[in-house]
Scaffold this motif. Structure first.
Motif, short mmCIF file in Angstrom:
data_model
loop_
_atom_site.label_atom_id
_atom_site.label_comp_id
_atom_site.label_asym_id
_atom_site.label_seq_id
_atom_site.Cartn_x
_atom_site.Cartn_y
_atom_site.Cartn_z
N HIS A 88 28.78 42.94 -10.81
CA HIS A 88 27.62 42.39 -10.12
C HIS A 88 26.55 43.44 -9.82
CE1 HIS A 88 29.50 38.39 -8.50
NE2 HIS A 88 29.22 38.35 -9.78
N GLU A 89 26.62 44.56 -10.49
CA GLU A 89 25.63 45.60 -10.22
C GLU A 89 24.21 45.14 -10.52
OE1 GLU A 89 26.61 49.24 -12.17
OE2 GLU A 89 27.78 49.94 -10.46
N MET A 90 24.05 44.31 -11.55
CA MET A 90 22.71 43.84 -11.90
C MET A 90 22.15 42.94 -10.81
SD MET A 90 24.84 41.40 -13.04
CE MET A 90 24.92 39.65 -13.44
N ARG A 91 23.05 42.23 -10.10
CA ARG A 91 22.62 41.37 -8.99
C ARG A 91 22.18 42.22 -7.80
NH1 ARG A 91 25.49 36.62 -6.91
NH2 ARG A 91 23.35 35.85 -6.90
N LEU A 92 22.97 43.22 -7.52
CA LEU A 92 22.63 44.11 -6.40
C LEU A 92 21.27 44.76 -6.64
CD1 LEU A 92 23.57 45.45 -3.78
CD2 LEU A 92 24.65 47.23 -5.16
N LYS A 93 21.05 45.19 -7.88
CA LYS A 93 19.77 45.81 -8.23
C LYS A 93 18.62 44.81 -8.07
CE LYS A 93 17.43 48.21 -12.02
NZ LYS A 93 17.52 48.65 -13.43
N PHE A 94 18.84 43.57 -8.48
CA PHE A 94 17.81 42.54 -8.38
C PHE A 94 17.37 42.34 -6.93
CE2 PHE A 94 16.55 38.18 -7.54
CZ PHE A 94 15.62 37.91 -8.53
N PHE A 95 18.33 42.18 -6.03
CA PHE A 95 17.98 41.91 -4.64
C PHE A 95 17.44 43.14 -3.92
CE2 PHE A 95 20.84 38.31 -5.47
CZ PHE A 95 20.04 37.28 -5.01
N GLN A 96 17.90 44.31 -4.32
CA GLN A 96 17.36 45.53 -3.73
C GLN A 96 15.89 45.72 -4.12
OE1 GLN A 96 20.17 48.46 -5.13
NE2 GLN A 96 21.21 48.55 -3.15
N GLU A 97 15.56 45.37 -5.36
CA GLU A 97 14.19 45.56 -5.84
C GLU A 97 13.25 44.49 -5.30
OE1 GLU A 97 14.49 45.57 -10.05
OE2 GLU A 97 15.14 47.67 -10.17
N ARG A 98 13.73 43.26 -5.18
CA ARG A 98 12.85 42.15 -4.81
C ARG A 98 13.03 41.68 -3.38
NH1 ARG A 98 12.16 38.44 -10.21
NH2 ARG A 98 12.42 40.11 -11.73
N GLY A 99 14.08 42.16 -2.75
CA GLY A 99 14.33 41.71 -1.39
C GLY A 99 14.93 40.32 -1.38
N GLY A 100 15.32 39.86 -0.23
CA GLY A 100 15.90 38.53 -0.13
C GLY A 100 17.16 38.56 0.69
#
Length: 363
Positions: free
Chosen positions: A319-331
């Motif tokens: 799930h690293e790609m998910r963690l990166k997504f939310f870190q970059e875009r917030g949420g």
């Protein structure tokens, strides 16, 4: 003529005849006739292509191929397979498959075997499905005990051991994985039917007809959580915003029977066959009244090999790609952590006791 001379004459004639036949088989074997016919057909085909060529470059390439085909090298073609023969099968030495010595037309083979990318000849050969003797060069010996058509192969399935032998052979023939934790075992090949085709996913509803009553606590929990994972995933912001490649990483683990080559899957969610494998053979045994054989099939690859079954999806970095997504875009992190997730054990205290820590929050 005396009797002795007559006998000598007859024996000499027989010896001469046998010698002539030996020379014929040795220097003009039947497999060579197959190759000659193949090259003759190819020459005719390329000659037609040369005549129809529309550019000088295309014509030049075809003429070079034509020149090569007119100087064929007749030779025994073989695939060196992984593993060795055993004396209990009345064979010894390296495993080889020489079927392509006669069946030399690869294009015809590809048409007859549409799943060749999934089940490549250069790894598995022919005899693993068709039977016969792969080392033999004479048609009679090579085709001994052979299964010519899919129906003949399917009729072999009289008990679970037939499939175990088939899957075990595939495990033996398959090159080792680079990941030392990924042990190659027969359970990894439940995706193949006895014909080498991909096994059919029958769907969870077929399983639940019996197992809703037989294993109700397990079924109830799985239906409540795992069956519904994809409902949660497809509503997640990162899945909605993700491109095709991003979504593929989700589909691999949150659907059942996902096929990377077609992008299709059998069912949404992690249903019965996600862990137990495609239910084609299991279902067959249950329908013909051989439940014990079906149970053996269902257990293969599910019990005793937890990494192979669970590891590909329950991996720490999945799930690293998910963690990166939310870190970059917030949420909100509620989209990142499944609702049923509980704190997990990450280490040990100084007293030797396990310590539970909450999952890390997204910064």
């Amino acid at each position: 003529m005396s009797v002795q001379r007559f006998i000598f004459f007859v024996l000499s004639a027989l010896f001469f005849l046998a010698t002539v036949m030996w020379f014929k088989d040795e220097f003009s074997p039947k497999w060579m006739e197959h190759q000659k016919k193949f090259y003759e057909e190819q020459v005719e085909k390329v000659e037609r292509d040369v005549a129809a060529a529309t550019s000088a470059k295309e014509k030049d390439l075809l003429e070079k191929r034509l020149a090569s085909l007119k100087r064929p090298v007749y030779e025994i073609k073989q695939i060196l397979l992984k593993g060795e023969y055993s004396w209990d099968k009345q064979q010894n030495g390296d495993k080889v498959d020489r079927c392509m010595t006669c069946h030399i037309d690869e294009e015809k083979l590809k048409v007859a075997h549409p799943g060749i990318k999934e089940f490549p000849f250069d790894i598995y050969g022919c005899t693993v499905c068709h039977g016969g003797i792969g080392r033999a060069l004479s048609e009679e010996m090579a085709h001994e005990g052979m299964y010519y058509h899919k129906r003949q192969m399917e009729l072999r399935i009289t008990n679970a051991e037939t499939m175990f032998d088939f899957w075990s052979e595939l495990a033996t023939l398959t090159p080792e994985e680079s990941d030392p934790n990924q042990r190659i075992e027969m359970g990894d090949f439940k995706k193949y039917s006895i014909t080498g085709d991909k096994a059919i996913y029958v769907g969870s509803q077929k399983c639940l007809k019996c197992h809703t009553g037989l294993t109700s606590p397990h079924v109830e929990r799985w239906q409540r959580i795992k069956f519904k994972t994809f409902e949660y995933v497809k509503n997640a912001p990162d899945y909605i915003a993700g491109n095709e490649e991003y979504r593929k990483t989700c589909l691999k683990c949150h659907t059942t029977g996902y096929d990377e080559t077609t992008g299709k899957y059998s069912e949404e969610g992690v249903t019965c066959e996600a862990c137990h494998g495609a239910g084609e053979v299991f279902s067959y045994f249950m329908e013909v009244g051989k439940a014990p054989e079906g149970q053996k099939i269902a257990k293969v690859g599910t019990f005793g090999t937890p990494y192979n079954v669970c590891g590909p999806c329950h991996h720490t970095r999945n799930h690293e790609m998910r963690l990166k997504f939310f870190q970059e875009r917030g949420g909100s992190d509620e989209w990142f952590f499944p609702q049923h997730t509980t704190p997990y054990k990450t280490g040990f205290s100084g007293k030797g006791e396990s310590v539970s820590k909450p999952l890390p929050k997204i910064q």
